[in-house]
Write a protein that holds these residues in place. Structure first.
Motif, PDB file in Angstrom:
ATOM      1  N   VAL A 258       1.028  -1.088   0.077  1.00 54.41           N
ATOM      2  CA  VAL A 258      -0.043  -0.130   0.139  1.00 54.41           C
ATOM      3  C   VAL A 258       0.996   1.206  -0.027  1.00 54.41           C
ATOM      4  CG1 VAL A 258      -1.837  -1.149   1.171  1.00 54.41           C
ATOM      5  CG2 VAL A 258      -0.212  -0.033   2.469  1.00 54.41           C
ATOM      6  N   THR A 259       0.331   2.306  -0.202  1.00 52.49           N
ATOM      7  CA  THR A 259       0.835   3.671  -0.134  1.00 52.49           C
ATOM      8  C   THR A 259       0.387   4.311   1.164  1.00 52.49           C
ATOM      9  OG1 THR A 259       1.179   3.997  -2.545  1.00 52.49           O
ATOM     10  CG2 THR A 259       1.203   6.064  -1.149  1.00 52.49           C
ATOM     11  N   TRP A 260       1.222   4.572   2.182  1.00 52.11           N
ATOM     12  CA  TRP A 260       0.786   5.237   3.433  1.00 52.11           C
ATOM     13  C   TRP A 260       0.803   6.676   3.204  1.00 52.11           C
ATOM     14  CZ3 TRP A 260       0.303   2.198   7.707  1.00 52.11           C
ATOM     15  CH2 TRP A 260       0.698   0.825   7.821  1.00 52.11           C
ATOM     16  N   VAL A 261      -0.723   7.181   3.558  1.00 55.18           N
ATOM     17  CA  VAL A 261      -1.055   8.608   3.549  1.00 55.18           C
ATOM     18  C   VAL A 261      -1.248   9.002   4.901  1.00 55.18           C
ATOM     19  CG1 VAL A 261      -2.533  10.135   2.455  1.00 55.18           C
ATOM     20  CG2 VAL A 261      -2.123   8.039   1.311  1.00 55.18           C
ATOM     21  N   ILE A 262      -0.242   9.773   5.217  1.00 51.21           N
ATOM     22  CA  ILE A 262      -0.138  10.130   6.798  1.00 51.21           C
ATOM     23  C   ILE A 262      -0.486  11.609   7.032  1.00 51.21           C
ATOM     24  CG2 ILE A 262       1.198   9.945   8.797  1.00 51.21           C
ATOM     25  CD1 ILE A 262       2.687   7.580   7.427  1.00 51.21           C
ATOM     26  N   ASP A 263      -1.085  11.858   8.221  1.00 49.66           N
ATOM     27  CA  ASP A 263      -1.224  13.368   8.630  1.00 49.66           C
ATOM     28  C   ASP A 263       0.014  13.424   9.716  1.00 49.66           C
ATOM     29  OD1 ASP A 263      -1.723  15.846   9.661  1.00 49.66           O
ATOM     30  OD2 ASP A 263      -3.681  15.214  10.472  1.00 49.66           O
ATOM     31  N   PRO A 264       0.908  14.590   9.414  1.00 50.01           N
ATOM     32  CA  PRO A 264       1.970  14.419  10.415  1.00 50.01           C
ATOM     33  C   PRO A 264       1.598  14.877  11.833  1.00 50.01           C
ATOM     34  CG  PRO A 264       2.222  15.678   8.244  1.00 50.01           C
ATOM     35  CD  PRO A 264       1.064  15.117   8.123  1.00 50.01           C
ATOM     36  N   ASP A 265       0.350  15.634  11.996  1.00 44.62           N
ATOM     37  CA  ASP A 265      -0.212  16.099  13.123  1.00 44.62           C
ATOM     38  C   ASP A 265      -0.440  14.743  14.032  1.00 44.62           C
ATOM     39  OD1 ASP A 265      -1.406  17.294  15.223  1.00 44.62           O
ATOM     40  OD2 ASP A 265      -3.365  16.867  14.473  1.00 44.62           O
ATOM     41  N   LEU A 266      -0.787  13.430  13.492  1.00 41.63           N
ATOM     42  CA  LEU A 266      -0.722  12.404  14.477  1.00 41.63           C
ATOM     43  C   LEU A 266       0.312  11.705  14.786  1.00 41.63           C
ATOM     44  CD1 LEU A 266      -2.453   9.695  15.183  1.00 41.63           C
ATOM     45  CD2 LEU A 266      -2.199   8.903  12.858  1.00 41.63           C
ATOM     46  N   LEU A 267       1.288  11.939  13.946  1.00 42.18           N
ATOM     47  CA  LEU A 267       2.723  11.458  14.224  1.00 42.18           C
ATOM     48  C   LEU A 267       3.144  12.437  15.517  1.00 42.18           C
ATOM     49  CD1 LEU A 267       4.470  10.639  11.169  1.00 42.18           C
ATOM     50  CD2 LEU A 267       3.299   9.097  12.410  1.00 42.18           C
ATOM     51  N   ALA A 268       3.175  13.611  15.184  1.00 41.11           N
ATOM     52  CA  ALA A 268       3.511  14.516  16.314  1.00 41.11           C
ATOM     53  C   ALA A 268       2.690  14.527  17.647  1.00 41.11           C
ATOM     54  CB  ALA A 268       3.380  16.211  15.585  1.00 41.11           C
ATOM     55  N   SER A 269       1.389  14.450  17.415  1.00 41.85           N
ATOM     56  CA  SER A 269       0.602  14.024  18.744  1.00 41.85           C
ATOM     57  C   SER A 269       1.122  12.875  19.451  1.00 41.85           C
ATOM     58  CB  SER A 269      -0.912  13.883  18.129  1.00 41.85           C
ATOM     59  OG  SER A 269      -1.113  15.198  17.784  1.00 41.85           O
ATOM     60  N   VAL A 270       1.194  11.966  18.735  1.00 41.84           N
ATOM     61  CA  VAL A 270       1.823  10.601  19.535  1.00 41.84           C
ATOM     62  C   VAL A 270       3.113  10.599  19.979  1.00 41.84           C
ATOM     63  CG1 VAL A 270       2.078   7.947  19.157  1.00 41.84           C
ATOM     64  CG2 VAL A 270       0.165   9.159  18.099  1.00 41.84           C
ATOM     65  N   GLU A 271       4.064  11.265  19.400  1.00 44.46           N
ATOM     66  CA  GLU A 271       5.407  11.390  19.615  1.00 44.46           C
ATOM     67  C   GLU A 271       5.502  12.254  21.073  1.00 44.46           C
ATOM     68  OE1 GLU A 271       9.382  12.993  20.050  1.00 44.46           O
ATOM     69  OE2 GLU A 271       7.622  14.356  19.742  1.00 44.46           O
ATOM     70  N   ALA A 272       4.452  13.254  21.086  1.00 49.48           N
ATOM     71  CA  ALA A 272       4.365  14.121  22.380  1.00 49.48           C
ATOM     72  C   ALA A 272       3.903  13.294  23.678  1.00 49.48           C
ATOM     73  CB  ALA A 272       3.332  15.292  22.200  1.00 49.48           C
ATOM     74  N   MET A 273       3.186  12.401  23.307  1.00 46.27           N
ATOM     75  CA  MET A 273       2.558  11.334  24.184  1.00 46.27           C
ATOM     76  C   MET A 273       3.756  10.283  24.881  1.00 46.27           C
ATOM     77  SD  MET A 273      -1.105  10.253  22.801  1.00 46.27           S
ATOM     78  CE  MET A 273      -1.390   9.146  24.232  1.00 46.27           C
ATOM     79  N   THR A 274       4.746  10.439  24.373  1.00 48.83           N
ATOM     80  CA  THR A 274       6.077   9.449  24.538  1.00 48.83           C
ATOM     81  C   THR A 274       6.759  10.043  25.611  1.00 48.83           C
ATOM     82  OG1 THR A 274       7.524  10.055  22.999  1.00 48.83           O
ATOM     83  CG2 THR A 274       6.378   8.449  22.447  1.00 48.83           C
ATOM     84  N   LYS A 275       6.458  11.457  25.943  1.00 47.33           N
ATOM     85  CA  LYS A 275       7.044  12.219  27.061  1.00 47.33           C
ATOM     86  C   LYS A 275       5.986  12.356  27.851  1.00 47.33           C
ATOM     87  CE  LYS A 275      10.284  13.656  23.539  1.00 47.33           C
ATOM     88  NZ  LYS A 275      10.626  14.901  22.680  1.00 47.33           N
ATOM     89  N   ARG A 276       6.386  13.350  28.815  1.00 44.65           N
ATOM     90  CA  ARG A 276       5.605  13.933  29.731  1.00 44.65           C
ATOM     91  C   ARG A 276       4.456  14.697  29.021  1.00 44.65           C
ATOM     92  NH1 ARG A 276       5.746  16.089  35.523  1.00 44.65           N
ATOM     93  NH2 ARG A 276       4.462  17.849  35.576  1.00 44.65           N
ATOM     94  N   TYR A 277       3.082  14.604  29.345  1.00 48.90           N
ATOM     95  CA  TYR A 277       1.915  15.426  28.816  1.00 48.90           C
ATOM     96  C   TYR A 277       0.773  15.307  29.698  1.00 48.90           C
ATOM     97  CZ  TYR A 277      -0.459  10.864  27.614  1.00 48.90           C
ATOM     98  OH  TYR A 277      -1.209   9.825  27.772  1.00 48.90           O
ATOM     99  N   GLU A 278      -0.497  16.302  29.438  1.00 45.42           N
ATOM    100  CA  GLU A 278      -1.046  16.553  30.357  1.00 45.42           C
ATOM    101  C   GLU A 278      -2.523  16.244  29.649  1.00 45.42           C
ATOM    102  OE1 GLU A 278      -0.994  20.347  32.308  1.00 45.42           O
ATOM    103  OE2 GLU A 278       1.010  19.612  33.474  1.00 45.42           O
ATOM    104  N   VAL A 279      -3.655  15.925  30.572  1.00 42.57           N
ATOM    105  CA  VAL A 279      -4.865  15.623  29.726  1.00 42.57           C
ATOM    106  C   VAL A 279      -5.893  16.272  30.955  1.00 42.57           C
ATOM    107  CG1 VAL A 279      -4.292  13.772  28.581  1.00 42.57           C
ATOM    108  CG2 VAL A 279      -5.089  13.431  30.742  1.00 42.57           C
ATOM    109  N   PRO A 280      -7.209  16.757  30.304  1.00 37.07           N
ATOM    110  CA  PRO A 280      -8.112  17.363  31.253  1.00 37.07           C
ATOM    111  C   PRO A 280      -8.519  16.232  32.334  1.00 37.07           C
ATOM    112  CG  PRO A 280      -8.997  17.455  29.136  1.00 37.07           C
ATOM    113  CD  PRO A 280      -7.654  16.641  28.965  1.00 37.07           C
ATOM    114  N   GLY A 281      -8.454  17.034  33.465  1.00 30.25           N
ATOM    115  CA  GLY A 281      -8.813  16.460  35.010  1.00 30.25           C
ATOM    116  C   GLY A 281     -10.352  16.869  35.412  1.00 30.25           C
TER     117      GLY A 281
END
Length: 788
Positions: A258-281
């Motif tokens: 297949v040809t992978w069609v990727i939104d870079p925002d998805l990669l950037a968001s998951v990459e940010a999750m590999t470190k310290r990140y915050e979510v609503p409490g």
């Protein structure tokens, strides 16, 4: 007669002819006698008396085909069909059996559509039954009860002829108490592609495999050195966790061509999750996210899956090109956001996946295009626009499907994906029966397309942007069969775009009026781009004062890209909340650099300095600011000899700084002063601070009064001295008059007669009061005094 007419070369069996004649006779009895009205139809199409047929012609028994293997059989294979039958009527079905029926060859793609549309219609022909040997019997089917079935038949028993697609129907026949003859009570049609030998000319098929999600990250970051990102939800963790939608997309796609069609925002968001990140409490609080391990695992699997595969990077955030073209181009700066999103796409993918992606492709929603969309799509550098054949329709009545690439002028190529193949996997694919039908329909359309002409063609499949896990599973099953089949070979998207165009294919871009109204009503409105433009203007003014612009420009720039995302379609209220959150947070940061309010200031004297304090509550320092202090009444109060003065300002992070201005007074009274911050290019920054200066100037008249008062004090002191001297003399005279004091008596003899020692003494000696006070005696109140 219907079967014989529809399926040439076949004829009903004697038993079936007898049933037909019997049914016709029974149906005609009421008409002849006029005594009763029997609700009887010809047996082959009849349903139970207490279960009237639906308008679609569906029977009282539901038949589902859950598996069909192999999906594309070849010589020597055994076709196995399994599923369930369910009695949905009110009467028990007896003497029932499930059988297979093979229909004639389907020569056109539209005929395949017709079969799929009427897949459960018992009134339409289903072809002859393969034989009693390849069936499964049920003594009875109780209402509401389901029974499984499995039928295996050697492919050579299906009597398949030339290469092509055949209708394969699974029917349930039986009797009811109201209609005691064999009749078809339920049917399910599917499609069976037949290409046992390798095709001489294979179709080149490109399958786009999208890795795209919705927006998850906000513009907000922490004040720490790492700038801890803040997500507006933790839903992305569910998608990339084992079994999640994006997890399945990667696991299934890694073994496919297949040809992978990727939104870079998805990669950037998951990459940010590999470190310290915050979510609503709870409430307005945020809590630390805890899916670092999941994020790292998913990114590692993506890296492995795309290795040695073609990767196409969409602009960052997957901006809605159609919304931008129709509602955003008239808003200043909107196209610049698309350019920024395209520029950052390649570097983002390369940094995270370690592959160099192609950024030459633009993908409007559903491949629907018009001239304005093409113009916007190519404005950021893309020279290939992925369209779809249901909107980029052929106008010359071609009898075959042309290749995907179409040169549309200006060096731009429209890569037209096949609509039938691209939409084959939409809908609910959680049911096995629905999934199986979709797979067979996809394979049938692909084979029929390939048999249309002997010329080789390049075909592109552009499925929905965010397939569900079940849809992805169905796509993978169909693609696996296709890639192992005999009529198709895989091809990258870039190769498909560069293939030789079909000279007979249309190259005319559809007009704006042809754009689907169903898509237009879900577009992002003009207000979206106006708010984005307003936020960008604030950001441009703010960034010039920052010592480290990247800490603010990068997160806000990416958040503005996300504000234009396709994923906001159909979620207008959520999109508005997201955009307002970006603007509100930026306003909060801008407000961290401000002037401290001042109360009334008192100025006594001709000149003094007035301090104005600038506060910086940001983590980083600010510079390139100018503080202007303006007197609204320069005839009374001048600032540095003029009506205003400007001074440069630079304040370290978390500190305040006082800026002093020299002032001079020309008259007493109040003068209003305005302090305002400006950027170096003359733009106002923040709110002004206005305060009053109370002037109490010391004039020449006052000096004379003070001098007179001093003189009176000196005279009063001299008079006091003389009084005291005379008093001493008088005391001496009194001592002389004392007869007991011979010295005093001798002194009295020497004094002239008739003189009085107190003749020059005033009647009421005392200090004179001054005419005026040296300063205004009014209370100072809450004002502040300034430094001289």
């Amino acid at each position: 007669m219907a079967e014989a007419a529809d399926f040439q070369g076949t004829s009903p069996s004697p038993a079936r002819r007898w049933l037909r004649r019997t049914g016709s006779l029974l149906a005609g009895v009421p008409l002849l006698t006029g005594l009763v009205q029997l609700p009887v139809a010809p047996p082959a199409d009849a349903a139970g008396a207490d279960a009237p047929q639906a308008a679609s012609g569906a029977g009282s028994v539901s038949v589902s085909v859950d598996t069909l293997t192999p999906g594309a059989p070849t010589e020597g294979d055994t076709v196995t069909v399994s599923g369930t039958v369910t009695n949905k009527g009110k009467q028990t079905v007896t003497d029932a059996h499930v059988g297979l029926h093979v229909g004639p060859l389907l020569n056109t793609r539209s005929s395949i559509d017709s079969v799929a549309k009427s897949s459960t219609d018992v009134q339409s022909a289903i072809g002859p039954e393969v034989g009693d040997k390849y069936s499964e019997e049920f003594a009875k089917l109780t209402p509401g009860v389901s029974q499984p079935f499995t039928i295996a038949v050697p492919v050579d028993k299906l009597n398949l002829g030339q290469d092509g697609v055949y209708q394969l129907a699974v029917s349930l026949s039986g009797e009811t108490s109201a209609q005691s003859w064999e009749q078809t009570l339920g049917v399910q049609r599917t499609l069976l592609p037949w290409q046992p030998d390798e095709a001489g000319t294979k179709t080149k098929t490109t399958f786009m495999w999208p890795l795209i999600s919705t927006v998850h990250m906000t513009a907000e970051t922490g004040s720490d050195e790492q700038q801890t990102p803040v997500f507006h939800d933790d839903d992305l963790a569910k998608e990339i966790s084992p079994g999640g939608r994006l997890d399945r997309m990667v696991a299934l796609g890694k073994d496919l061509d297949v040809t992978w069609v990727i939104d870079p925002d998805l990669l950037a968001s998951v990459e940010a999750m590999t470190k310290r990140y915050e979510v609503p409490g709870e409430g307005d609080d945020t809590v630390l996210g805890g899916h670092q391990a999941v994020a790292k695992r998913w990114l590692t699997e993506v890296q492995e899956a795309v290795a040695d595969k073609e990767v196409v990077a969409l602009p960052f955030g997957d901006p809605d090109l159609a919304s931008l073209a129709h509602n955003g181009t008239s808003v200043t700066g909107s196209l610049s956001h698309l350019k920024e999103a395209t520029d950052v796409a390649s570097s983002t993918v390369d940094a995270i996946l370690h592959v160099q992606p192609s950024t030459d492709f633009a993908w409007p929603v559903n491949g629907a295009v018009d001239p304005s969309i093409v113009k916007v799509a190519t404005s950021a550098g893309a020279d290939k626009v992925i369209a779809r054949s249901d909107t980029f329709e052929e106008t010359d009545g071609l009898s075959y499907t042309p290749s995907a690439p179409r040169p549309i002028g200006g060096g731009t190529t429209a890569v037209v994906a096949d609509a039938r193949l691209s939409t084959a996997f939409q809908g609910d694919m959680t049911k096995a029966s629905t999934s199986t039908l979709a797979v067979q329909r996809f394979l049938a359309q692909s084979l029929t397309l390939g048999l249309q002409t002997g010329q080789q063609r390049s075909v592109v499949v552009a499925p929905q942007r965010t397939p569900s896990a079940s849809q992805a599973q169905t796509m993978a099953e169909a693609l696996t069969i296709l890639q192992d089949g005999t009529w198709s070979e895989s091809q990258d998207l870039t190769a498909a775009a560069e293939a030789e165009p079909d000279p007979a294919a249309t190259t005319k871009v559809p007009s704006a009026s042809a754009y689907p109204s169903s898509l237009r009503k879900h577009e992002l409105p003009r207000a979206t781009f106006e708010q984005i433009g307003r936020t960008q203007a604030k950001l441009d003014k703010f960034k010039v004062i920052l010592s480290d612009q990247s800490r603010v420009v990068t997160p806000f720039g990416r958040a503005l890209n996300r504000s234009m995302s396709v994923s906001w379609r159909g979620r207008q209220s959520e999109a508005a909340i997201y955009r307002s959150g970006i603007e509100s947070y930026l306003d909060t940061l801008i407000g961290q650099v401000r002037l401290i309010d001042k109360s009334e200031t008192k100025l006594s004297g001709r000149s003094a300095t007035i301090p104005v304090t600038v506060q910086n509550n940001l983590v980083q320092g600010v510079e390139h600011l100018v503080l202007r202090l303006t007197s609204t009444n320069p005839t009374r109060l001048e600032i540095d000899g003029d009506s205003y003065e400007e001074q440069p300002v630079a304040v370290s992070g978390g500190h305040s700084q006082s800026v002093k201005f020299t002032t001079s007074a020309n008259a007493n009274g109040r003068a209003t002063v305005v302090a305002q911050l400006y950027t170096q290019d003359g733009q106002r920054y923040g709110e002004p601070v206005t305060f009053d200066v109370k002037v109490t100037e010391i004039t020449a008249t006052v000096m004379l009064v003070i001098g007179g008062g001093v003189l009176l004090l000196v005279l009063a002191g001299f008079r006091m001295y003389t009084q005291r001297k005379r008093a001493a003399a008088r005391e001496a005279d009194e001592d002389a008059d004392d007869p007991q004091n011979p010295e005093a008596a001798g002194e009295r003899l020497t004094r002239e007669p008739g003189t009085d020692a107190r003749a020059d003494a005033p009647e009421q000696p005392g200090d004179p009061a001054p005419d005026t006070a040296p300063e205004n005696a009014d209370p100072s109140g809450t004002g502040e005094r300034v430094d001289r």
